[in-house]
Design a protein around this motif. Structure first.
Motif, PDB file in Angstrom:
ATOM      1  N   ALA B  32       0.738  -1.350  -0.179  1.00  0.00           N
ATOM      2  CA  ALA B  32       0.359  -0.152   0.397  1.00  0.00           C
ATOM      3  C   ALA B  32       0.532   1.440   0.000  1.00  0.00           C
ATOM      4  O   ALA B  32       0.550   2.085  -1.098  1.00  0.00           O
ATOM      5  N   ARG B  33       1.764   1.543   1.076  1.00  0.00           N
ATOM      6  CA  ARG B  33       2.407   2.314   0.891  1.00  0.00           C
ATOM      7  C   ARG B  33       3.678   3.254  -0.574  1.00  0.00           C
ATOM      8  O   ARG B  33       3.507   3.680  -0.421  1.00  0.00           O
ATOM      9  N   ARG B  34       3.920   1.190  -0.919  1.00  0.00           N
ATOM     10  CA  ARG B  34       4.146   1.887  -2.669  1.00  0.00           C
ATOM     11  C   ARG B  34       3.596   2.209  -3.747  1.00  0.00           C
ATOM     12  O   ARG B  34       3.674   3.421  -4.021  1.00  0.00           O
ATOM     13  N   ARG B  35       2.327   2.074  -2.884  1.00  0.00           N
ATOM     14  CA  ARG B  35       1.119   2.179  -4.090  1.00  0.00           C
ATOM     15  C   ARG B  35       0.850   4.027  -3.665  1.00  0.00           C
ATOM     16  O   ARG B  35       0.002   4.976  -4.613  1.00  0.00           O
ATOM     17  N   GLU B  36       0.585   4.672  -2.421  1.00  0.00           N
ATOM     18  CA  GLU B  36       0.051   5.650  -1.621  1.00  0.00           C
ATOM     19  C   GLU B  36       1.538   6.890  -2.531  1.00  0.00           C
ATOM     20  O   GLU B  36       1.251   7.981  -3.322  1.00  0.00           O
ATOM     21  N   ARG B  37       2.532   5.986  -2.626  1.00  0.00           N
ATOM     22  CA  ARG B  37       4.030   7.013  -3.091  1.00  0.00           C
ATOM     23  C   ARG B  37       3.836   7.106  -4.606  1.00  0.00           C
ATOM     24  O   ARG B  37       4.269   8.402  -5.233  1.00  0.00           O
TER      25      ARG B  37
END
Lengths: 257, 257, 257, 257, 257
Positions: B32-37
């Motif tokens: 999720a964090r990578r998608r958010e970035r």
């Protein structure tokens, strides 16, 4: 400058043919649990699509396609292009999508043209025949025929110096369409069709989706039509795909081989 | 040797249609964090582009494309080709780019031609009508229309032995263009267009970008024009792509499906 | 059997257009040290090529290409095909090559034809005009023009039943070439060209490389020529690529975006 | 129904053009030992092929190809298609194959046709001239010419409504072939050829493989022939590939760049 | 509107040409045990297919294909398209499939047409000659010829303004077919064929599969036919593939190289 009279047209549902190849190597090697999850996801997606859970109206079906270009084709009919885009996107959220590539597609909208008897339908001053109204409505918002096999191909009308459909007078085109339709009628009950227009939406001018229990009827119909000038002189065909319609619940059986 | 008179042309902003497919498998599986970035990067890129933070003038927009050939199309208008190259390169620096492939593109420059009423605009000895001046200026430096759907296709004028646009006398071409434009006018308020030339810049001679709230209007316009000799006899079309315009802030919703 | 008289031709340097796409994902994710090594390798390769360290004569340049088909194009001019093959191979030894795919290429040789005033140059019994000699020599062994933009396209002359260049009498072809050249002259100082022949070397008959500070001049030149019968009736064009020329030292800036 | 008389043909060795691209990234990064093993395997394969260790007769050679479509081309001549299939398969067993992709190929068989002087060779009642017999035999079972450069292209004869080679009377075709051959003779000693037929074997009707020390001679020959009606009106060309012939022992030098 | 009379047609078995490329790198590097399992699976699949264990009737064979487009071709004849789809899917369950890509395919159905002597067969009021009945039956439900080599190509009949097969009167087409057949007869015992129709099933109108012990006979037959107007004027050919038929038990030898 000799502009020719276009026919009136009416548009109904937008239509997406969404072709996918399956990565059979990944499927074969996936753990049973992951395959089960993927199948559950896939069946749920297809059942929701066929139930038109995402829109007010429309229809969807699934086809197991023969040959190397595709393994699956999902056909969706919906009121807007956005609905189709959402369906396309939603599939990518399923676990099943991880086992597929988006190898081909076709975007169009169901269409009826004001040639021949349909003319009155488009004339604001005429009272269209109720039978004709129902017929045109059934072409714009079709039930997906319950037949074993589905054939899809896109096509164009030619604009050669010799065979230029768009340079023919209206009446000549109407006569061609009527003759073309007469052949179709002799296959009534054997082959059913959804005609969709795609100018500005995809690479060809129309998409044709044929449904039949016996694929030889599809071949015979197309072969017979090829001797009619509307095809022999004025039609240019794109790729042809053939497959078997299946119910969502049969997805597991299909993937199992 | 029968050289024909070309029309005068004026050029405005260079235009890049930058098509991307999304690697949905990678997206689905990314933390999720990578998608958010990636989304933050993507939104920042698109907002900066639409705000034309990188140049003195121009415009940009984003389109969610239907079908397998592309998922996203970024359209950029800028004063120089270098500006476009920088935008193309800048996107590759975003985290979002890691989830996309550069699947298609088109390079062109907005163009106005001196056929018909526009003639005076190009005549150094004539005083062009201020309305015409504004009209031509609006074609060279267009606001990107605020419409739900966008259709793009490249095209050429034919050079067949029978249908050779470039071998027609100037007046005949001007008459064709005028007749062609008359059809367009009947769609005023429904379909808006950006015309860009691409001789020497990309594989076809022109790019056409149409904007409409109802994609059926795009289909109807193109179908009607196909019966006009400027299209029926003299136009050769490339691929067609259709999609839905979206605001940068909606990128997350689009990627979520 | 009506064999037509070919023009005399002279050949100069062999020419390679070596197109590469960059794997931007790999580049973005590579450690800074690896990128530095790749850039150092790339700059050294390009500087050595431009300095013609590998052969007695020739020239090389680098282009940042717009669109999805390529990101970089290295253009090499050398006395032999073996020289070009060595340059192509040598690039693969650089660390930079690991970040690129060899997506396109074109092989040709600079060419001058004995139409019009150039005739005497090819006549062993005539004394060619020294100016003409210098002109032809400059076409065979050209300096690469110092211009901001470079457009490349391959082309063929048509051999249709109606438009058959190779079935025209010599004088008619010479007249066409002269008329074609006259248009080019009106762009003197704005657009410069390198013409190279490729029969037996690559898929088309010629390659055309145009150089200009303003890419609109390239578009205008090509558009104007399209109305000349040498193009409107007898030219068939392949793909078009456009890009920005850059010095080797600027490679890092380009790769940084 | 106007069936035209085909020429007699004689067939000799089957011919495989086996094009490979090299994965230069993998090669660059492979341990020296693995590269040495790959080179040893590759050299052994090529030397055995050139020594025709696998069959009673034939010939093989290796070409370093320019451009992105291929890096290497192995040309094999053998008595049967099975021999060629075995050679194709055998290469896949070498360690070198792991560094290559099979990017292109052409399957054909050396061919001589009974047009012109060769007629008697095919006439069971005539005593063919011994020189003609030797000439035809040398075309069917050719020594691979020892020349620096090799050009390959497939071709077809046209069957247009205007230019239909297969609808010409025999004598007219014979005259065309003779005129075509006359041009070839003026390049004797400069360009040598192997002509092979491929109807039913690959996508075109013939393959042409030209050998020359100076590639400009290949270009000049093809350009001159293009003005002969046998080419200008009746030839349709496929892709063109050019490369440098090399001895197996030089494989390491080639791979090293 | 000049509709031409189509011939009657009869359809027999559906036919799938299933082309696969082998990933030779993966094969070379796979552990012996995995290769053995893959071969055992592959042989079992091919033997079951050739024994028609999956359907009431039909036939299957395997071909080792030359060139880069494919390495293997499985040809299946079965009563229904579903049977073919099941065979296609079943192969994906074998361990061998992991070493292959599905690179090409063709879907068709064996066909006989009511031109010439076959007319009576289709006439419900006529008593067809028993020999003709057997002949047509053998075309619809053919034994796969036991010959060393197999050539496959798809084809269409032209619909040009000059050469329009579908606009010819029935009798003219019948005469063409008869003349075409006469050439075939002179190759009796040397070349055998399976003709299958594919309108609506795949991209071309027919598939032609030729079998011969000597591939030069295939080339000679096709070359001779090309001078017959049914080919020279009315045939358009797709890709051509050639290969060697092999028994399932020889799969291991083939894969070993």
């Amino acid at each position: 400058m000799d502009r020719r009279t276009p026919p009136d047209t009416a548009e109904g549902w937008y239509m997406l043919h969404d072709f996918r190849t399956v990565d059979w190597d990944a499927w074969r090697e996936a753990p049973a649990r992951r395959r089960e999850r993927a199948l559950a996801d896939g069946v749920a997606y297809l059942e929701a699509a066929e139930a038109v859970a995402d829109a007010d109206s429309g229809g969807s079906t699934s086809v197991a396609v023969l040959g190397h270009e595709a393994d699956l084709c999902f056909i969706h009919l919906r009121p807007t292009l956005s609905d189709l885009n959402a369906l396309e996107r939603r599939f990518e959220r399923t676990e099943l999508a991880a086992f597929t590539e988006h190898s081909d597609s076709y975007v169009s909208v169901t269409e009826a043209s004001g040639y021949g008897g349909a003319n009155d339908y488009f004339d604001p001053d005429a009272e269209a025949d109720p039978g004709m109204k129902r017929y045109i409505e059934s072409r714009l918002h079709p039930d997906i025929p319950d037949a074993d096999y589905v054939s899809f191909y896109p096509m164009d009308k030619r604009r050669d110096s010799e065979y230029n459909w768009y340079d023919l007078p209206f009446d000549e085109r109407a006569e061609h369409m009527s003759s073309h339709g007469d052949i179709g009628k002799t296959y009534a009950g054997k082959v059913r069709q959804i005609i969709s227009g795609s100018a500005g939406l995809d690479d060809h001018e129309w998409g044709v989706t044929l449904f039949a229990d016996d694929p030889a009827d599809i071949k015979d119909l197309l072969y017979e039509m090829r001797f009619d000038p509307s095809s022999s002189k004025f039609a240019e065909f794109g790729r042809f795909r053939i497959g078997r319609q299946f119910e969502p619940a049969k997805l597991g059986a299909y993937m199992a081989g």
